[in-house]
Motif scaffolding. Structure first.
Motif, PDB file in Angstrom:
ATOM      1  N   ASP A 156       0.516  -0.753  -0.328  1.00 40.17           N
ATOM      2  CA  ASP A 156       0.270  -0.035   0.261  1.00 40.17           C
ATOM      3  C   ASP A 156       1.007   1.258  -0.410  1.00 40.17           C
TER       4      ASP A 156
ATOM      5  N   GLU B 113      -4.075   5.974  -3.208  1.00 41.07           N
ATOM      6  CA  GLU B 113      -4.372   5.250  -4.300  1.00 41.07           C
ATOM      7  C   GLU B 113      -4.779   4.099  -4.130  1.00 41.07           C
TER       8      GLU B 113
ATOM      9  N   VAL C 281      -1.011  -2.332  -3.971  1.00 39.13           N
ATOM     10  CA  VAL C 281      -0.394  -2.365  -5.498  1.00 39.13           C
ATOM     11  C   VAL C 281       0.156  -4.200  -5.164  1.00 39.13           C
TER      12      VAL C 281
ATOM     13  N   VAL D  97       2.665  -6.432  -6.890  1.00 37.58           N
ATOM     14  CA  VAL D  97       4.023  -6.346  -7.156  1.00 37.58           C
ATOM     15  C   VAL D  97       3.987  -6.861  -8.176  1.00 37.58           C
ATOM     16  N   ARG D  98       4.660  -6.793  -9.443  1.00 39.99           N
ATOM     17  CA  ARG D  98       5.169  -7.648 -10.527  1.00 39.99           C
ATOM     18  C   ARG D  98       6.827  -7.884 -10.710  1.00 39.99           C
TER      19      ARG D  98
ATOM     20  N   LYS E  71       7.794  -2.470 -10.108  1.00 41.03           N
ATOM     21  CA  LYS E  71       6.645  -2.105 -11.105  1.00 41.03           C
ATOM     22  C   LYS E  71       5.301  -2.872 -10.181  1.00 41.03           C
ATOM     23  N   GLY E  72       4.856  -2.731 -10.746  1.00 43.93           N
ATOM     24  CA  GLY E  72       3.071  -3.954 -10.784  1.00 43.93           C
ATOM     25  C   GLY E  72       2.100  -2.951 -11.214  1.00 43.93           C
ATOM     26  N   VAL E  73       0.505  -3.451 -10.506  1.00 40.38           N
ATOM     27  CA  VAL E  73      -0.640  -3.330 -11.109  1.00 40.38           C
ATOM     28  C   VAL E  73      -1.464  -2.816  -9.749  1.00 40.38           C
ATOM     29  N   ARG E  74      -2.269  -1.649  -9.802  1.00 45.74           N
ATOM     30  CA  ARG E  74      -3.431  -1.323  -8.756  1.00 45.74           C
ATOM     31  C   ARG E  74      -4.408  -2.198  -8.852  1.00 45.74           C
TER      32      ARG E  74
ATOM     33  N   GLU F  28      -4.763  -0.265 -13.024  1.00 44.81           N
ATOM     34  CA  GLU F  28      -4.040   0.384 -14.043  1.00 44.81           C
ATOM     35  C   GLU F  28      -2.337  -0.194 -13.445  1.00 44.81           C
TER      36      GLU F  28
ATOM     37  N   TYR G 152       1.155   0.591 -12.148  1.00 44.04           N
ATOM     38  CA  TYR G 152       2.444   1.527 -11.014  1.00 44.04           C
ATOM     39  C   TYR G 152       3.796   0.835 -11.440  1.00 44.04           C
ATOM     40  N   GLU G 153       4.096   2.214 -11.095  1.00 48.11           N
ATOM     41  CA  GLU G 153       5.608   2.399 -11.248  1.00 48.11           C
ATOM     42  C   GLU G 153       5.953   3.015 -10.449  1.00 48.11           C
TER      43      GLU G 153
END
Length: 403
Positions: free
Chosen positions: A267, A272, A275, A277-278, A285-288, A293, A295-296
């Motif tokens: 978090d 927002e 996330v 984590v990818r 980097k990841g995705v919300r 969307e 995230y970086e």
């Protein structure tokens, strides 16, 4: 009346006549035995000069063979071929012999003795000659320089596998050790006997790998951070001086794996939402989870943005889909209260999905985006050198390249 002079040569040993032979070319030495007849010549002739015994020293730890003034890795299960090579180098064939043919037949006498039956044939003075010699080969055991250094605990570098604000996962530690062993194996395959792992120790904060050279230590630390993310620092310590008065340093490479791992749900402090984590290679980097969307983290944040871990894909549970409301929302059952709640619908959730994986955090319930297909975006990211994590439970547990 003319007289015919007898120009024949006679053998000084037996008195028989000696066939006329070609005179040596100017500058060539005159063969001392050329004055002998064939019978007397072959009485003392030896086609092969062989040693009475050949001794081969083998390292009892790694199997390397001491050859000349160095140790050579031969990778042999037995040493018959080694014995053949050593005997071949020890044998000498007469310089006057032509059309040499030879063969060898090994006889295993016991575990440490091989008797080599060597047969030679050649042509000398237009005469076919053969000779058989038997050379015993004794296999003795010793310790090569490399194994002696290993058993003595010698090392020049150590790589400490640590985590930033956490203890590395066991899979991460094991993968780091595998990287070190793999790099050593590559160098060994290239004939480098100076590269080896001296010891791997377990510490409460992570594993420590002791290595033979500083160059190897740096290569291992670099490879670990390239694959698993994070960074490393090095701290040299003066330990001694060599025979030439040069300072000898031992270097400690401290590898700090990222605070967050692929598969973590974090978090960020930006209001927002969480996330997934990818990747932790370079910038995180990841995705919300709330919007789907990407995230970086900012450049200055790197792989450790100001955030806290609120979950992990391993914490996700399968829950029932009540209905797919639209492209952005899906109604599911709360896995704890079993109440129907509307949550964000990430991409990849099919219109007819019966269940989804969801993780519950202090910020609410979130559906985990389905893992990308191997032919999709993840593959493209890998081609660009990104560290994209497959967040399926089995791959995270395996600690593979994406972990």
């Amino acid at each position: 009346m003319s007289e015919t002079r007898d120009t024949r040569e006679f053998c000084p040993r037996c008195g028989d006549s000696v066939p006329e032979r070609e005179e040596p070319l100017p500058g060539e030495p005159r063969e001392r035995d050329r004055v002998l007849c064939d019978a007397c010549y072959f009485e003392d002739f030896e086609l092969v000069d062989a040693p009475e015994r050949v001794e081969v020293t083998v390292c009892s730890h790694c199997g390397a063979v001491h050859h000349g003034n160095r140790w050579v890795d031969v990778g042999a299960r037995d040493y018959t071929d080694v014995a053949v090579d050593e005997v071949s180098e020890a044998l000498a064939v007469h310089l006057k012999a032509d059309q040499i043919q030879w063969g060898v037949e090994p006889e295993q006498v016991d575990q440490n003795t091989i008797r080599m039956h060597c047969t030679f044939a050649g042509v000398v003075r237009d005469t076919h000659v053969e000779e058989t010699v038997v050379v015993p080969v004794k296999i003795s055991r010793g310790t090569c320089d490399r194994c002696g250094r290993i058993s003595g605990g010698s090392y020049a570098a150590e790589v400490q596998i640590r985590g930033r604000d956490r203890v590395p996962e066991q899979a991460e530690q094991e993968r780091a050790v595998e990287i070190a062993e793999s790099l050593v194996a590559e160098r060994e395959a290239d004939g480098d006997r100076e590269s080896f792992v001296t010891e791997v120790t377990d510490q409460p904060e992570g594993k420590t790998v002791k290595l033979s050279t500083n160059k190897l230590g740096k290569a291992v630390a670099t490879q670990i951070t390239e694959e698993l993310g994070g960074s490393h620092s090095e701290a040299p310590t003066l330990v001694t001086e060599d025979g030439d008065g040069n300072e000898v340093y031992r270097v400690t490479f401290a590898v700090r794996l990222p605070k967050f791992r692929p598969g973590d749900v974090i978090d960020p402090d930006d209001d927002e939402g969480p996330v997934l984590v990818r990747s932790v290679r370079g910038n995180l980097k990841g995705v919300r989870l709330a919007t789907g969307e990407p995230y970086e983290a900012g450049f200055e944040e790197g792989e450790t943005p100001d955030a806290e871990t609120v979950g992990h894909v391993d914490d996700a549970v399968e829950t029932t889909v009540v209905t797919v409301e639209d492209d952005n929302a899906v109604q599911v059952l709360d896995p704890e209260t079993y109440e129907a709640v509307t949550v964000a619908r990430p991409s990849g959730v099919a219109d007819d999905a019966a269940t989804v994986d969801a993780v519950k955090t202090d910020a609410g319930l979130f559906v985990i985006p389905p893992t990308e297909d191997a032919d999709g975006a993840d593959r493209a990211d890998r081609a660009d050198g990104a560290d994209v994590a497959d967040v399926a439970d089995d791959e995270v547990a395996d600690g593979g390249d994406d972990a």
